[in-house]
Structure formats: C-alpha cells, structure tokens
Write a protein that holds these residues in place. Structure first.
Motif, short mmCIF file in Angstrom:
data_model
loop_
_atom_site.label_atom_id
_atom_site.label_comp_id
_atom_site.label_asym_id
_atom_site.label_seq_id
_atom_site.Cartn_x
_atom_site.Cartn_y
_atom_site.Cartn_z
N VAL A 11 -21.44 68.43 24.42
CA VAL A 11 -20.76 66.96 24.60
C VAL A 11 -21.62 66.15 25.77
O VAL A 11 -21.74 66.81 26.90
N TYR A 12 -22.24 65.21 25.53
CA TYR A 12 -22.92 64.25 26.31
C TYR A 12 -21.79 63.07 26.98
O TYR A 12 -21.52 62.20 26.12
N LEU A 13 -21.46 63.38 28.07
CA LEU A 13 -20.81 62.20 28.85
C LEU A 13 -21.28 61.72 29.96
O LEU A 13 -20.71 61.72 31.33
N ASP A 14 -22.80 61.42 30.09
CA ASP A 14 -23.42 61.12 31.40
C ASP A 14 -24.05 59.60 30.87
O ASP A 14 -25.27 59.25 31.28
N ASN A 15 -23.34 58.83 30.10
CA ASN A 15 -24.16 57.57 29.62
C ASN A 15 -24.48 56.49 30.67
O ASN A 15 -25.07 55.59 30.21
N ALA A 16 -23.76 56.47 31.84
CA ALA A 16 -24.01 55.62 32.95
C ALA A 16 -25.48 55.98 33.34
O ALA A 16 -25.99 55.17 34.10
N ALA A 17 -25.69 57.26 33.14
CA ALA A 17 -27.26 57.46 33.70
C ALA A 17 -28.35 57.14 32.70
O ALA A 17 -29.21 56.49 32.68
N THR A 18 -27.99 57.63 31.36
CA THR A 18 -28.81 56.90 30.26
C THR A 18 -27.91 56.92 28.93
O THR A 18 -27.09 58.07 28.81
N THR A 19 -28.55 56.40 27.92
CA THR A 19 -27.62 56.22 26.78
C THR A 19 -28.66 56.83 25.76
O THR A 19 -29.90 56.64 25.50
N PRO A 20 -28.18 57.34 24.45
CA PRO A 20 -29.14 57.79 23.38
C PRO A 20 -29.59 56.52 22.75
O PRO A 20 -28.93 55.57 22.75
N LEU A 21 -30.86 56.44 22.29
CA LEU A 21 -31.41 55.38 21.54
C LEU A 21 -30.91 55.41 20.13
O LEU A 21 -30.51 56.15 19.23
N ASP A 22 -30.51 54.15 19.83
CA ASP A 22 -29.96 53.79 18.72
C ASP A 22 -31.10 53.72 17.49
O ASP A 22 -32.12 53.36 17.84
N LYS A 23 -30.58 54.14 16.43
CA LYS A 23 -31.74 54.32 15.32
C LYS A 23 -32.30 52.85 14.99
O LYS A 23 -33.53 52.81 14.48
N GLU A 24 -31.53 52.02 15.13
CA GLU A 24 -31.89 50.69 14.64
C GLU A 24 -33.17 50.25 15.49
O GLU A 24 -34.06 49.39 15.17
#
Length: 380
Positions: A3-16
């Motif tokens: 589980v990744y819950l560190d989105n304030a540090a960085t977010t996954p790249l959107d495929k679009e």
C-alpha cells in the motif's frame, strides 16, 4: 498487498501523461532553441503546454515559466524578488517547506534581509491580525506563505492574505505545490504575485515545475545562461517533462470534482477506522477537519509507545509506505520542524498518510488494521 500512502511526497505517473510524453522522448527530440524544423516542432509543443497551464490558471502564457520543480520556483520567487527590488523585510511562517525557510535564512545571512515569522496557534492556524500588524509597520515587504501545509495539511486563506498584501503594497508569494492540481487557482482573483507548481505532486513527471510571475513584478533570473524561458531561466528545457506537466494539470482539472469526492471519502474512512481501532489517537494540525485541510493529507498522532522510534520502518515491513516525523528536537537533521513548531508531545508517534485517486478503500482498511495491530502487540 503493498500500500502506497505517501502521495504528498510524490504521486504515481498517470498513464495518459506517459502517453503524451513518450513521443517527445523517442521521436520529437529536437532542441527547442534550434531554428530548423526539428527544433521548431518541439518549441511549438512547449508553447502549447504553456498555453494549457495559463488557461487553466486564468492567466497569460507570458506569466508562466517552466522550472525544475517547486523548490527552484520558490527560490527564484523569493531570492530574485528581494534582490531585484531591494526588499529588506520578508514575512513567512515557521511551518513553511524548507524550500522557503532555508531560502529566507540565506537572505538573512547573505543579504541582511530582516525576516519576521507570523504567529500561529497550537494547531497551526495563522494569526492574520499579526500579519496586518507587520505589514502596516513595514509595507514594502515580501510575504511568503504556503497555500497548504505538506505535513499537517492545514489550508491557509491565501485570498485574505493576498488582499492584505495588496492593501499594504507588499509582494505576495505562495508555495502552492501541495494544492496545485487538487484545487482550482484563478490568478485573476487570487491576489498572489507568485505561485508555483511541481508536476510529480499531481501525477506528472518528476523534475519539472513552473513559476507564475505577475507581469507587473519585474525580477532578474535565478539561473543564468541562454535566452530560454524568455530570458528568465537559462538552460535547455525539459521538453517531455513540460509536456507531461501540462497534460497532468489538464487531467487534474478535468477530473477534479470526482477525485476530490473520492479521496475525501478515503480520508474520512481512515479517520473513522483509526478512531474505532486505536485508543488515544489524535490528529495533528487541522488535518482531520475537512474544510480546513487538504483532502489528500492526514497527520496522525499516536499514543506514547516504544514502537514510535521505529514506526515508519515497522509500517514498511508490513507493506505500508507512509511518512512522518517525530516532534523530538534531538539531532540536527531529525524530526519535523512543523510538529516542533506546534509543540506536539515528543513522546507520541506521528505519521502522515497521504492519498491519491489510485488508492482503494481496501488499502485504507488494511493500513488502519495494520497500525492498530502494531500498537496492540506492543501494549499486550
């Protein structure tokens, strides 16, 4: 389950976003400063991206400058404003990101700029009466106050701050890194002279950001070199990063209403689960108050326990990625300066969970249950 819950540090790249970037990695490789056709097609793509960002922010493309990220943009706004305009007084808060705080410290040491720190209460709410008091005594000032805190999620009323700055003829810079792509910014209404963005905070690529610079405030560049970015930033542009930034911001604005509801629901679920499963759990700052905090951030204050020293490590072993920081002030580079400024009890553990559109309710339940088990195991 990981589980990744560190989105304030960085977010996954959107495929679009990746799909939009890929042609500029493999096919459209020209240098945008070159006058031949390979360069011209890339230059046109950069300017299209600039127009996209400007349109979304309701401003002119001539006021948008691409950078390597939020840190560079913050540095440029603060250092170049003070040095170009000869500003001798700056106002900020002790809760700012280090991109702002360390830059202010540099101005104090190297340029003799007086830096004043705004008062706040124990939950991080800013005292705007104190801001007006400071502005009225020294009106020709740079004010640098973030829109939302990256650790505790507090939302600041930057419209009110902008109005005060306008009243006293002060320059207003706001670090909007955590809210860009999550809230709409209308620069015709906001009252800020500078705001910033960093693509990887809203599902874009790392290493690219932008600075909005009010056309009425003329500053010198931070990075010297070529004539790129209309003589405001030397160096060959991060072409596919810029393309990705614009696409990511476009998607964020397109889907914002839906994602806001969804992510706020995940955060509410986490708050409920933690209250149900843990005794003596609290929330730092205003992070558990929906209308006063980022819907993407929850800063949890946990009971005093031997596990606190290794809390993030224990979560990682249990397949949960989060971040945080103790309020403990021991060591030069340890702990959270934000939690220390709020006088958070250093014996309690603190962890920041931050959410994105890619998280699921099942992940929230797993994280809450895992955290509860860790504390119950220690207390058993």
């Amino acid at each position: 389950m990981r589980v990744y819950l560190d989105n304030a540090a960085t977010t996954p790249l959107d495929k679009e976003v990746f799909d939009a970037m890929a042609p500029f990695m493999l096919e459209h490789f020209g240098n945008p400063s070159s006058i031949h056709s390979h360069g011209r097609e890339v230059r046109a793509a950069i300017e299209k991206a600039r127009r996209t960002v400007a349109t979304l922010l309701n401003t002119s493309p001539a006021e948008v400058f691409f950078t390597s990220g939020g840190t560079e943009a913050d540095n440029a706004a603060i250092l170049c404003t003070c040095r170009t305009l000869g500003i001798r007084h700056a106002i900020t808060t002790q809760l700012e990101h280090h991109a702002v705080l360390h830059t202010m410290e540099l101005l104090e040491k190297q340029d003799g700029v007086q830096v004043s720190y705004l008062r706040h209460d124990e939950r991080g709410n800013l005292d705007l009466a104190h801001l007006e008091e400071l502005l009225s005594s020294q009106p020709q000032t740079l004010v640098s106050i973030m829109h939302a805190n990256n650790e505790i999620g507090n939302l600041n009323n930057i419209e009110a701050i902008g109005a005060l700055c306008k009243k006293y003829n002060a320059i207003f810079h706001s670090d909007t890194v955590q809210t860009m792509g999550h809230y709409k910014h209308d620069l015709q209404q906001l009252g800020a002279n500078f705001i910033v963005g960093s693509a990887h905070k809203f599902h874009g690529p790392k290493g690219v950001g932008f600075l909005y610079c009010d056309a009425n405030v003329k500053i010198q560049p931070l990075i010297q070199g070529g004539a790129q970015e209309r003589n405001m930033r030397g160096g060959t542009e991060n072409v596919y990063g810029i393309i990705g930034l614009a696409k990511a911001l476009e998607i964020a604005y397109r889907d914002m209403e839906e994602h806001t509801r969804y992510i706020q629901g995940l955060k509410d679920r986490m708050i409920y689960q933690l209250k149900e499963q843990l005794e003596d759990v609290h929330f730092n700052g205003m992070s558990a108050t929906a209308d006063k905090s980022l819907y993407t951030v929850l800063n949890v204050s946990l009971p005093a326990s031997d596990i606190n020293e290794m809390l993030l490590f224990s979560l990682d072993i249990n397949k949960i990625s989060a971040s945080g920081g103790s309020a403990c002030s021991s060591g030069a580079n340890t702990g959270s300066h934000v939690l220390r400024a709020l006088d958070v009890d250093p014996t309690r553990g603190s962890v920041r969970f931050s959410f994105s559109k890619y998280n699921t309710p099942e992940e929230i339940d797993f994280a809450a249950e895992t955290l509860a088990k860790l504390y119950k195991k220690v207390s058993a």
